[in-house]
Design a protein around this motif. Sequence first.
Motif, mmCIF file in Angstrom:
data_model
loop_
_atom_site.group_PDB
_atom_site.id
_atom_site.type_symbol
_atom_site.label_atom_id
_atom_site.label_comp_id
_atom_site.label_asym_id
_atom_site.label_seq_id
_atom_site.Cartn_x
_atom_site.Cartn_y
_atom_site.Cartn_z
ATOM 1 N N VAL A 124 -0.346 0.133 -1.871
ATOM 2 C CA VAL A 124 0.250 0.400 -0.561
ATOM 3 C C VAL A 124 -0.566 1.379 0.272
ATOM 4 O O VAL A 124 -0.599 1.284 1.501
ATOM 5 C CB VAL A 124 1.696 0.922 -0.753
ATOM 6 N N VAL A 125 -1.231 2.324 -0.401
ATOM 7 C CA VAL A 125 -1.926 3.389 0.325
ATOM 8 C C VAL A 125 -3.428 3.124 0.439
ATOM 9 O O VAL A 125 -4.069 3.639 1.341
ATOM 10 C CB VAL A 125 -1.672 4.755 -0.356
ATOM 11 N N VAL A 126 -3.978 2.324 -0.462
ATOM 12 C CA VAL A 126 -5.425 2.074 -0.439
ATOM 13 C C VAL A 126 -5.726 0.625 -0.040
ATOM 14 O O VAL A 126 -6.353 0.365 0.989
ATOM 15 C CB VAL A 126 -6.068 2.394 -1.806
ATOM 16 N N ALA A 127 -5.267 -0.322 -0.855
ATOM 17 C CA ALA A 127 -5.653 -1.719 -0.650
ATOM 18 C C ALA A 127 -5.068 -2.305 0.631
ATOM 19 O O ALA A 127 -5.788 -2.934 1.427
ATOM 20 C CB ALA A 127 -5.232 -2.553 -1.858
ATOM 21 N N ALA A 128 -3.762 -2.136 0.835
ATOM 22 C CA ALA A 128 -3.118 -2.760 2.002
ATOM 23 C C ALA A 128 -3.666 -2.230 3.332
ATOM 24 O O ALA A 128 -3.992 -3.029 4.217
ATOM 25 C CB ALA A 128 -1.604 -2.573 1.928
ATOM 26 N N PRO A 129 -3.788 -0.916 3.531
ATOM 27 C CA PRO A 129 -4.347 -0.456 4.816
ATOM 28 C C PRO A 129 -5.755 -0.980 5.081
ATOM 29 O O PRO A 129 -6.065 -1.386 6.203
ATOM 30 C CB PRO A 129 -4.337 1.076 4.668
ATOM 31 N N LEU A 130 -6.607 -0.977 4.062
ATOM 32 C CA LEU A 130 -7.973 -1.450 4.275
ATOM 33 C C LEU A 130 -7.992 -2.935 4.607
ATOM 34 O O LEU A 130 -8.619 -3.370 5.582
ATOM 35 C CB LEU A 130 -8.815 -1.171 3.036
ATOM 36 N N ALA A 131 -7.275 -3.740 3.814
ATOM 37 C CA ALA A 131 -7.273 -5.190 4.043
ATOM 38 C C ALA A 131 -6.628 -5.537 5.381
ATOM 39 O O ALA A 131 -7.155 -6.349 6.157
ATOM 40 C CB ALA A 131 -6.538 -5.886 2.903
ATOM 41 N N GLU A 132 -5.475 -4.924 5.686
ATOM 42 C CA GLU A 132 -4.773 -5.262 6.925
ATOM 43 C C GLU A 132 -5.555 -4.813 8.155
ATOM 44 O O GLU A 132 -5.582 -5.517 9.171
ATOM 45 C CB GLU A 132 -3.373 -4.654 6.912
ATOM 46 N N GLU A 133 -6.192 -3.648 8.082
ATOM 47 C CA GLU A 133 -6.950 -3.191 9.247
ATOM 48 C C GLU A 133 -8.184 -4.047 9.493
ATOM 49 O O GLU A 133 -8.590 -4.253 10.635
ATOM 50 C CB GLU A 133 -7.324 -1.712 9.098
ATOM 51 N N MET A 134 -8.801 -4.548 8.440
ATOM 52 C CA MET A 134 -9.931 -5.446 8.622
ATOM 53 C C MET A 134 -9.499 -6.724 9.341
ATOM 54 O O MET A 134 -10.257 -7.294 10.134
ATOM 55 C CB MET A 134 -10.582 -5.766 7.280
ATOM 56 N N LEU A 158 10.721 6.569 0.006
ATOM 57 C CA LEU A 158 11.481 5.516 -0.674
ATOM 58 C C LEU A 158 11.720 5.867 -2.137
ATOM 59 O O LEU A 158 12.822 5.690 -2.660
ATOM 60 C CB LEU A 158 10.741 4.181 -0.576
ATOM 61 N N VAL A 159 10.680 6.361 -2.800
ATOM 62 C CA VAL A 159 10.816 6.716 -4.216
ATOM 63 C C VAL A 159 11.777 7.883 -4.373
ATOM 64 O O VAL A 159 12.636 7.891 -5.265
ATOM 65 C CB VAL A 159 9.431 7.050 -4.815
ATOM 66 N N ILE A 160 11.669 8.885 -3.487
ATOM 67 C CA ILE A 160 12.528 10.069 -3.584
ATOM 68 C C ILE A 160 13.993 9.713 -3.368
ATOM 69 O O ILE A 160 14.881 10.190 -4.098
ATOM 70 C CB ILE A 160 12.071 11.141 -2.568
ATOM 71 N N GLN A 161 14.289 8.868 -2.378
ATOM 72 C CA GLN A 161 15.694 8.537 -2.090
ATOM 73 C C GLN A 161 16.212 7.384 -2.942
ATOM 74 O O GLN A 161 17.380 7.018 -2.857
ATOM 75 C CB GLN A 161 15.870 8.223 -0.610
ATOM 76 N N GLY A 162 15.328 6.805 -3.778
ATOM 77 C CA GLY A 162 15.767 5.766 -4.704
ATOM 78 C C GLY A 162 15.901 4.392 -4.100
ATOM 79 O O GLY A 162 16.619 3.543 -4.627
ATOM 80 N N ALA A 210 1.750 6.149 2.799
ATOM 81 C CA ALA A 210 1.941 7.111 1.708
ATOM 82 C C ALA A 210 3.253 7.868 1.875
ATOM 83 O O ALA A 210 4.020 8.029 0.912
ATOM 84 C CB ALA A 210 0.766 8.085 1.665
ATOM 85 N N VAL A 211 3.525 8.324 3.099
ATOM 86 C CA VAL A 211 4.770 9.066 3.332
ATOM 87 C C VAL A 211 5.968 8.144 3.169
ATOM 88 O O VAL A 211 6.986 8.519 2.562
ATOM 89 C CB VAL A 211 4.756 9.708 4.730
ATOM 90 N N ALA A 212 5.872 6.903 3.692
ATOM 91 C CA ALA A 212 6.979 5.953 3.568
ATOM 92 C C ALA A 212 7.278 5.644 2.101
ATOM 93 O O ALA A 212 8.445 5.606 1.684
ATOM 94 C CB ALA A 212 6.655 4.670 4.322
ATOM 95 N N LEU A 213 6.220 5.437 1.302
ATOM 96 C CA LEU A 213 6.417 5.157 -0.118
ATOM 97 C C LEU A 213 7.047 6.353 -0.830
ATOM 98 O O LEU A 213 7.975 6.193 -1.640
ATOM 99 C CB LEU A 213 5.078 4.797 -0.764
ATOM 100 N N ALA A 214 6.553 7.546 -0.523
ATOM 101 C CA ALA A 214 7.093 8.754 -1.158
ATOM 102 C C ALA A 214 8.580 8.924 -0.836
ATOM 103 O O ALA A 214 9.390 9.238 -1.723
ATOM 104 C CB ALA A 214 6.311 9.975 -0.702
#
Length: 208
Positions: free
Chosen positions: A79-89, A164-168, A158-162
């Motif tokens: 979510v933080v590495v692969a998706a941003p790079l692929a989607e921005e390309m 989501l994980v924190i609030q379950g 990264a913030v969105a994933l964090a």
Amino acid sequence: AAAAAQARGSAAAAAFDLSRMPAAEHLLCAAAALGSLLPTSLLAGLSSRLHPPGPEWIAMYNGHLPDSAAGIALAAVAVVVAAPLAEEMVFRGLIYRLGRRAWGPWPAAVVSALAFGLVHGEPWYLFGLLALGLLLAAVYELTGSLWSAVIVHAVHNAVALALLVIQGGLVEEEPPATLLDWTGAAVSLAAVAGIVALLRRRAATRRA
């Protein structure tokens, strides 16, 4: 990416504007991502009230949320590495650049943002995705490096994933936005506008 670069007879980094950026612009892009979180979240909430996600989708989404250290690490890579790079390309490196060549920067920004929002297939987040897509096009246009959009996208994810994980996971009904939320969003939006102005000034200095 490799095929497109080969077709142009250049390396992928050059073909997709993956040129280096000054460290100060890295920090400005990260700050723009953080500043955009509240406005885009409120816009996504507005979308979800107009077109709420179904309980089956929420259950499926929450069922795939990682709950172990290894799962969170794998999700972070995706979510933080692969998706941003692929989607921005795709959305800025290809769609935005082709649109800018044909119509100019503003229409290209709108078209690439629409493509970005619609391809996600989540109408309950559409307004937030559109706003994020416009910001991504703006930072790319001003810096001339696709890394700027990748950084904004990665920090946002990264913030969105964090969270989501924190609030379950997701909840079936988001609480309505308060006046304090909208005030915070206005302040955040002003901060993002200031950051974009700084990037524009840096771009003008480079051109001079």
